[in-house]
Every structure is written in C-alpha cells, then in structure tokens.
Design a protein around this motif. Structure first.
Motif, mmCIF file in Angstrom:
data_model
loop_
_atom_site.group_PDB
_atom_site.id
_atom_site.type_symbol
_atom_site.label_atom_id
_atom_site.label_comp_id
_atom_site.label_asym_id
_atom_site.label_seq_id
_atom_site.Cartn_x
_atom_site.Cartn_y
_atom_site.Cartn_z
ATOM 1 N N GLY A 29 4.519 3.093 0.822
ATOM 2 C CA GLY A 29 3.274 2.663 0.190
ATOM 3 C C GLY A 29 2.319 2.107 1.221
ATOM 4 O O GLY A 29 2.679 1.920 2.381
ATOM 5 N N GLU A 30 1.113 1.842 0.776
ATOM 6 C CA GLU A 30 0.098 1.361 1.718
ATOM 7 C C GLU A 30 0.460 -0.011 2.273
ATOM 8 O O GLU A 30 1.238 -0.757 1.673
ATOM 9 C CB GLU A 30 -1.279 1.353 1.064
ATOM 10 C CG GLU A 30 -1.484 0.359 -0.028
ATOM 11 C CD GLU A 30 -2.900 0.414 -0.585
ATOM 12 O OE1 GLU A 30 -3.375 -0.659 -0.995
ATOM 13 O OE2 GLU A 30 -3.520 1.489 -0.621
ATOM 14 N N ALA A 31 -0.111 -0.289 3.448
ATOM 15 C CA ALA A 31 0.162 -1.560 4.131
ATOM 16 C C ALA A 31 -1.017 -1.905 5.024
ATOM 17 O O ALA A 31 -1.749 -1.029 5.476
ATOM 18 C CB ALA A 31 1.436 -1.452 4.961
ATOM 19 N N THR A 32 -1.160 -3.188 5.288
ATOM 20 C CA THR A 32 -2.210 -3.662 6.186
ATOM 21 C C THR A 32 -1.681 -3.676 7.620
ATOM 22 O O THR A 32 -0.474 -3.542 7.851
ATOM 23 C CB THR A 32 -2.651 -5.090 5.808
ATOM 24 O OG1 THR A 32 -1.537 -5.965 5.981
ATOM 25 C CG2 THR A 32 -3.170 -5.151 4.378
ATOM 26 N N VAL A 33 -2.591 -3.894 8.562
ATOM 27 C CA VAL A 33 -2.188 -3.985 9.975
ATOM 28 C C VAL A 33 -1.158 -5.085 10.155
ATOM 29 O O VAL A 33 -0.140 -4.899 10.822
ATOM 30 C CB VAL A 33 -3.414 -4.246 10.883
ATOM 31 C CG1 VAL A 33 -2.981 -4.512 12.311
ATOM 32 C CG2 VAL A 33 -4.382 -3.078 10.833
ATOM 33 N N GLY A 34 -1.397 -6.234 9.556
ATOM 34 C CA GLY A 34 -0.456 -7.347 9.675
ATOM 35 C C GLY A 34 0.920 -6.998 9.143
ATOM 36 O O GLY A 34 1.940 -7.344 9.742
#
Length: 110
Positions: A29-34
């Motif tokens: 699934g989607e994720a942020t840089v962090g």
C-alpha cells in the motif's frame, strides 16, 4: 529525437536493492517518505533521491494529501519489464529440460 527507452529506465531503477525494497514495501500500500525510510539506515532526503529515480522510471506515483506526499506503485512499467523478461523464460525452461534429459541419459548409462 528517439523515443524514450522505458525498459532501460525501468531496469536501471530496479538495479538498486534499496529501490527494489521500496517497491516491495509499496506492494503493501501507499507510504510516505518517512514510512519508507524506517527499515533503512538512511535519511529522508536519501530515500527521496531513490523515490525520484523510481518516479522518473514511471514505477511509482507521488500524490499530495494535505501535508503528506504518499507514494504508490504504478504497475505499468513493471508489467512491460515482466513481459520483456518472460521472453527469456522459454529459453531457460528449455535449458533446464535439456539438462534433465542429459542427466537422465547419464543415469541410464550407469
């Protein structure tokens, strides 16, 4: 001007193990840089550089959700690369089949 060589861009992006690991994470699934930086011993900016390579290769899409910039897979280029590599599958399967035949012949001789 020659047409863009998407396959070379894709394979070049996939050549790096960190980028492959990022893509594997994005299959969940989607994720942020962090969030993507957590399993690596690297800074957010270093992960961002990898994400830029993946984005230029068309392997991920980056969105904007208020303060977040989630990343997600863009499967089209992976599908193209898989199609290209599938052409070699027949070759390898044929090689394995010939090896099995050869080993069988050697066993029958013994």
């Amino acid at each position: 001007m020659p047409p863009p060589d998407h396959l070379s861009d894709t394979l070049s992006a996939l050549a790096d193990p960190t980028r492959r690991a990022i893509l594997a994470r994005l299959t969940l699934g989607e994720a942020t840089v962090g969030e993507l930086a957590v399993p690596f011993d690297m800074s957010g900016p270093a992960v961002s550089k990898h994400l830029k390579v993946l984005e230029r290769a068309g392997l991920i899409l980056r969105g904007r959700d208020a303060q977040r910039r989630p990343c997600r897979l863009a499967p089209g280029r992976l599908r193209e690369a898989a199609g290209y590599l599938a052409g070699f599958r027949q070759f390898w399967e044929g090689t394995v089949d010939r090896l099995e035949d050869y080993l069988q012949e050697l066993q029958e001789k013994d």
